[in-house]
Design a protein around this motif. Structure first.
Motif, short mmCIF file in Angstrom:
data_model
loop_
_atom_site.label_atom_id
_atom_site.label_comp_id
_atom_site.label_asym_id
_atom_site.label_seq_id
_atom_site.Cartn_x
_atom_site.Cartn_y
_atom_site.Cartn_z
N THR A 48 -7.27 -4.32 -9.66
CA THR A 48 -7.01 -5.71 -10.02
C THR A 48 -6.54 -5.83 -11.46
N VAL A 49 -5.48 -6.61 -11.65
CA VAL A 49 -4.99 -6.93 -13.00
C VAL A 49 -5.76 -8.15 -13.48
N ARG A 50 -6.56 -8.01 -14.52
CA ARG A 50 -7.51 -9.05 -14.90
C ARG A 50 -6.87 -10.23 -15.63
N GLY A 51 -5.67 -10.06 -16.15
CA GLY A 51 -5.02 -11.17 -16.85
C GLY A 51 -3.66 -10.76 -17.35
N THR A 52 -2.93 -11.73 -17.88
CA THR A 52 -1.58 -11.44 -18.37
C THR A 52 -1.59 -10.45 -19.52
N GLU A 53 -2.73 -10.35 -20.21
CA GLU A 53 -2.81 -9.39 -21.31
C GLU A 53 -2.87 -7.95 -20.80
N TRP A 54 -2.93 -7.76 -19.48
CA TRP A 54 -2.92 -6.43 -18.88
C TRP A 54 -1.55 -6.10 -18.29
N VAL A 55 -0.54 -6.84 -18.67
CA VAL A 55 0.82 -6.61 -18.16
C VAL A 55 1.76 -6.36 -19.33
N ALA A 56 2.45 -5.22 -19.32
CA ALA A 56 3.49 -4.92 -20.31
C ALA A 56 4.84 -5.25 -19.70
N HIS A 57 5.61 -6.10 -20.35
CA HIS A 57 6.87 -6.58 -19.81
C HIS A 57 7.80 -6.92 -20.97
N PRO A 58 9.08 -7.26 -20.71
CA PRO A 58 10.03 -7.47 -21.82
C PRO A 58 9.60 -8.51 -22.84
N ALA A 59 8.86 -9.53 -22.44
CA ALA A 59 8.42 -10.55 -23.40
C ALA A 59 7.20 -10.10 -24.19
N GLY A 115 -3.56 -9.27 -7.87
CA GLY A 115 -4.70 -10.11 -8.23
C GLY A 115 -4.53 -10.96 -9.45
N LEU A 116 -3.29 -11.14 -9.92
CA LEU A 116 -3.06 -11.93 -11.13
C LEU A 116 -2.92 -13.41 -10.77
N PRO A 117 -3.82 -14.29 -11.21
CA PRO A 117 -3.72 -15.71 -10.83
C PRO A 117 -2.46 -16.38 -11.36
N GLU A 118 -2.02 -15.99 -12.57
CA GLU A 118 -0.87 -16.64 -13.20
C GLU A 118 0.43 -15.92 -12.84
N ALA A 119 0.53 -15.37 -11.64
CA ALA A 119 1.66 -14.52 -11.28
C ALA A 119 2.99 -15.25 -11.39
N ALA A 120 3.08 -16.46 -10.84
CA ALA A 120 4.36 -17.18 -10.83
C ALA A 120 4.80 -17.53 -12.26
N ALA A 121 3.87 -18.00 -13.09
CA ALA A 121 4.23 -18.37 -14.46
C ALA A 121 4.66 -17.15 -15.26
N LEU A 122 3.96 -16.03 -15.07
CA LEU A 122 4.33 -14.82 -15.81
C LEU A 122 5.68 -14.29 -15.34
N ALA A 123 5.94 -14.35 -14.04
CA ALA A 123 7.24 -13.89 -13.52
C ALA A 123 8.37 -14.72 -14.12
N ALA A 124 8.16 -16.04 -14.23
CA ALA A 124 9.19 -16.89 -14.83
C ALA A 124 9.39 -16.54 -16.30
N ARG A 125 8.31 -16.25 -17.00
CA ARG A 125 8.41 -15.87 -18.42
C ARG A 125 9.16 -14.55 -18.58
N ILE A 126 8.89 -13.61 -17.70
CA ILE A 126 9.59 -12.32 -17.76
C ILE A 126 11.07 -12.51 -17.51
N ASN A 127 11.42 -13.27 -16.48
CA ASN A 127 12.83 -13.49 -16.16
C ASN A 127 13.56 -14.20 -17.29
N GLU A 128 12.87 -15.12 -17.96
CA GLU A 128 13.48 -15.82 -19.09
C GLU A 128 13.76 -14.84 -20.23
N ALA A 129 12.77 -13.97 -20.52
CA ALA A 129 12.96 -12.99 -21.59
C ALA A 129 14.09 -12.02 -21.26
N VAL A 130 14.18 -11.63 -19.99
CA VAL A 130 15.24 -10.71 -19.58
C VAL A 130 16.61 -11.37 -19.69
N ALA A 131 16.70 -12.64 -19.27
CA ALA A 131 17.98 -13.35 -19.36
C ALA A 131 18.45 -13.44 -20.80
#
Length: 646
Positions: free
Chosen positions: A40-51, A165-181
């Motif tokens: 389980t990914v406990r929060g957005t602070e456990w995800v490394a991504h472009p942003a 298991g990340l509750p904020e999955a949709a919001a984080l995905a949108a943030r990642i896509n914005e940073a990538v764009a």
């Protein structure tokens, strides 16, 4: 020995400091998630991504790229972490493939910091998925292993993060896509894909060695001819779509072999040759060669930086070992151990630098023979080729917008070539945001240089198109750049003076919007003969200076429409603007900025290559002070128009 993994197979990891190398053929997003014992990914602070590219023990790329290197130190991840998932995803809303099934199978490899490959995995059997968990690094009985996963998600990043298991999955995905764009808006677009089996043609060294790595950038066999501009064939009365291609342009030719390099002396690299790449014409061979040099320099610098990182981490580890035992921190043995660690570090750095210097010397020698051979579309403004300039009869493959270089060798400049017709508009940044403090140019001078840069790019585009096939319009609401635009107006290449005031802006945008609408309808309905006879079907370039001065909400909407829809029907945008001036519009203009390729009127390191994502210093292609080359070139363009009655 490298382990070639299949889905579900695992393999022990011999060390905790690793690199995950990804090769995909198209720009993709690479990231990583940390999971507990249950995964389980406990929060957005456990995800490394472009942003947010760094976590304890994890470092990923800040943007989408065809190749990635993820740095992993499993010894530095938190104790609660038992799994590290390596994620790949396709960027959304920026063009390119929308599913992994439409592109070559991605390949991921786990390597040591010295480049030794531990395990590799080709992710096959993907179809509609746009995100995939490639690998899982997991802790088992105090040791770490790697497992080939290959689990795809048609729902993209949001579905994949939600499954972990990340509750904020949709919001984080949108943030990642914005940073990538935003990152892709800074990236230099790669050349079109080549058929399978084609690679960079490089000059071999004597004895069978290679002067540099051989990445795939230029074909070994003749590729298909460059595509015609959008919306092709036919003219008024033909019933077909509108033709933007010059009737004299050649679309087929027998493949021409590259010139043979002179024989090398034993033990020395062969002498480079201009046009040492395959193509249908010399211009195409030079284009492919320049892109090959660009990629070679990117990868050579990446290898050197990776070697330096390895040397630093190795010395740090050895010094930590000396200091770990309090009883052995002092004394002759400790001093000897420290000296030995530093000596190893110095030797590794020197070895890496020797390889880098060898490759840079070969590329510099190649640049010395390639630059003088470039045709006007690819050449600098101070090149002698402009003295013999003649208006071409066909559209070139690409146009030069400037030069790129890396800090490893600043005098090695790679021409920045962009394919024609332009698929993205240009944004010439006239503001200081993001510029280095070392750039000693005040705001007023920067705005003047930005306008001059726009004129230089417009003049080059006019020069490389056949007579009458490229039209330039200018919007300068306050008339503040009249001196910069004077050469275009004096020469006669501008068919009307720059539009000024609110009414001038409105009229210009309305006319170009109407042209886009009419041509789109004609193309879709196959009714080119229904176009008004006075409609100019030449490629159009609109230069917008000092945006957003003089633009109301309707004008801004029309501008966004031209940026989005114009390139497909031959209407291109070149904006000279400071993004801070448009802050009053808020995020509504973010898609506009992202759709344009940002260039600067002064050197700046904001552009990234499509392979490893280095930050390259861009220098604009400006006219030398006191030179009359632009006036001479524009005069010949006008003469050719008059000769052809255009």
């Amino acid at each position: 020995m490298t382990a070639e993994l299949v889905r579900g197979q695992n393999h022990p990891l011999p060390q905790t400091r690793l690199e995950i190398r990804v090769s995909a053929g198209h720009p993709i997003v690479a990231g990583a998630t940390l999971g507990d014992e249950q995964g389980t990914v406990r929060g957005t602070e456990w995800v490394a991504h472009p942003a947010a590219p760094q976590l304890p023990g994890i470092d990923v790329s800040r943007q989408a790229a065809a190749d990635h290197r993820l740095a992993v130190d499993l010894g530095a991840v938190p104790e609660a972490v038992h799994r590290v998932n390596v994620l790949l995803a396709l960027p959304t809303g920026v063009g390119g493939p929308t599913r992994f099934g439409a592109m070559p199978a991605p390949f991921v490899a786990v390597t040591g910091l010295d480049g030794t490959e531990v395990a590799g995995y080709t992710i096959t059997d993907l179809d509609s998925e746009s995100a995939v968990v490639a690998l899982e690094l997991y802790r088992r009985q105090g040791a770490w292993k790697v497992r080939a996963v290959g689990q795809g998600y048609a729902g993209g990043l949001a579905a994949m993060l939600h499954d972990q298991g990340l509750p904020e999955a949709a919001a984080l995905a949108a943030r990642i896509n914005e940073a990538v764009a935003q990152g892709m808006a800074r990236s230099v677009a790669p050349p079109p894909p080549r058929p399978d089996g084609e690679g960079r043609v490089r000059t071999a060294t004597a004895g069978g060695g290679s002067a540099a790595a051989e990445p795939a950038a230029a074909p070994q066999q003749a590729p298909a001819p460059p595509p015609a501009p959008p919306a092709a064939a036919g003219g008024p009365g033909s019933g077909g779509p509108v033709n933007y291609q010059h009737p004299g342009r050649r679309t087929s030719a027998p493949p021409t072999p590259p010139p043979a390099a002179p024989p090398a002396e034993p033990g020395r690299p062969a002498q480079p040759v201009a046009g040492d790449a395959s193509g249908w014409t010399m211009d195409e061979r030079l284009y492919n060669q320049v892109w090959g040099m660009f990629e070679d320099l990117a990868r050579t610098a990446a290898a050197y930086r990776s070697a330096v990182d390895f040397a630093d981490s190795r010395m740090e580890k050895e010094l930590d070992g000396v200091l770990s035992d309090p009883r052995a921190r002092f004394g002759p043995e400790a001093d000897a151990a420290r000296a030995q660690a530093r000596a190893k570090h110095t030797a590794l750095i020197e070895q890496a630098r020797a390889v880098l210097d060898r490759d840079l010397a070969q590329l510099a020698a190649e640049a010395e023979v390639v630059e003088p051979a470039l045709p006007p579309a690819f050449a600098r403004w101070d090149s002698p080729v402009w003295q013999a300039y003649q208006v071409p009869m066909e559209i070139p493959m690409a146009v030069r917008l400037g030069e790129l270089h890396l800090p490893e060798r600043r005098d090695l400049r790679i021409p920045m070539l962009v394919r024609l017709p332009l698929e993205r508009g240009l944004w010439i940044d006239s503001g200081r945001d993001g510029l280095s403090d070392a750039v000693a140019v005040d705001s007023g001078e920067l705005r003047r240089l930005a306008a001059d840069t726009a004129v230089a790019h417009a003049a080059r585009l006019l020069a490389v198109y056949p007579a009458g096939e490229f039209t330039v319009h200018v919007i300068d609401p306050a008339g503040s750049a009249a001196a910069s635009f004077a050469p275009l107006l004096r020469s006669g290449v501008l068919r009307e003076p720059p539009a000024t005031g609110a009414q001038g802006v409105s009229a210009m945008l309305a006319a170009l919007t109407r042209r886009v609408d009419l041509v789109q309808m004609a193309v879709r309905s196959g009714a080119a003969d229904a176009l008004p006879p006075d409609l100019d079907i030449a490629e159009q370039l609109l230069i917008v200076h000092d945006f957003p001065h003089g633009f109301d909400d309707r004008a801004v909407t029309q501008l966004r429409y031209l940026a989005d829809e114009g390139p497909s029907v031959g209407v291109h945008l070149m904006m000279v603007a400071d993004r801070r001036d448009a802050q009053a519009y808020g995020p509504v203009l973010d898609p506009l900025w992202r759709s344009l390729l940002r260039v600067t009127p002064v050197p700046d390191d904001h552009l990234a290559d499509p392979w490893v994502g280095h930050a390259w210093t861009y220098e604009p292609s400006l006219v030398p002070a006191g030179s009359q080359v632009v006036e001479q070139v524009l005069a010949r363009v006008v003469q050719a128009r008059q000769a052809y009655g255009r």
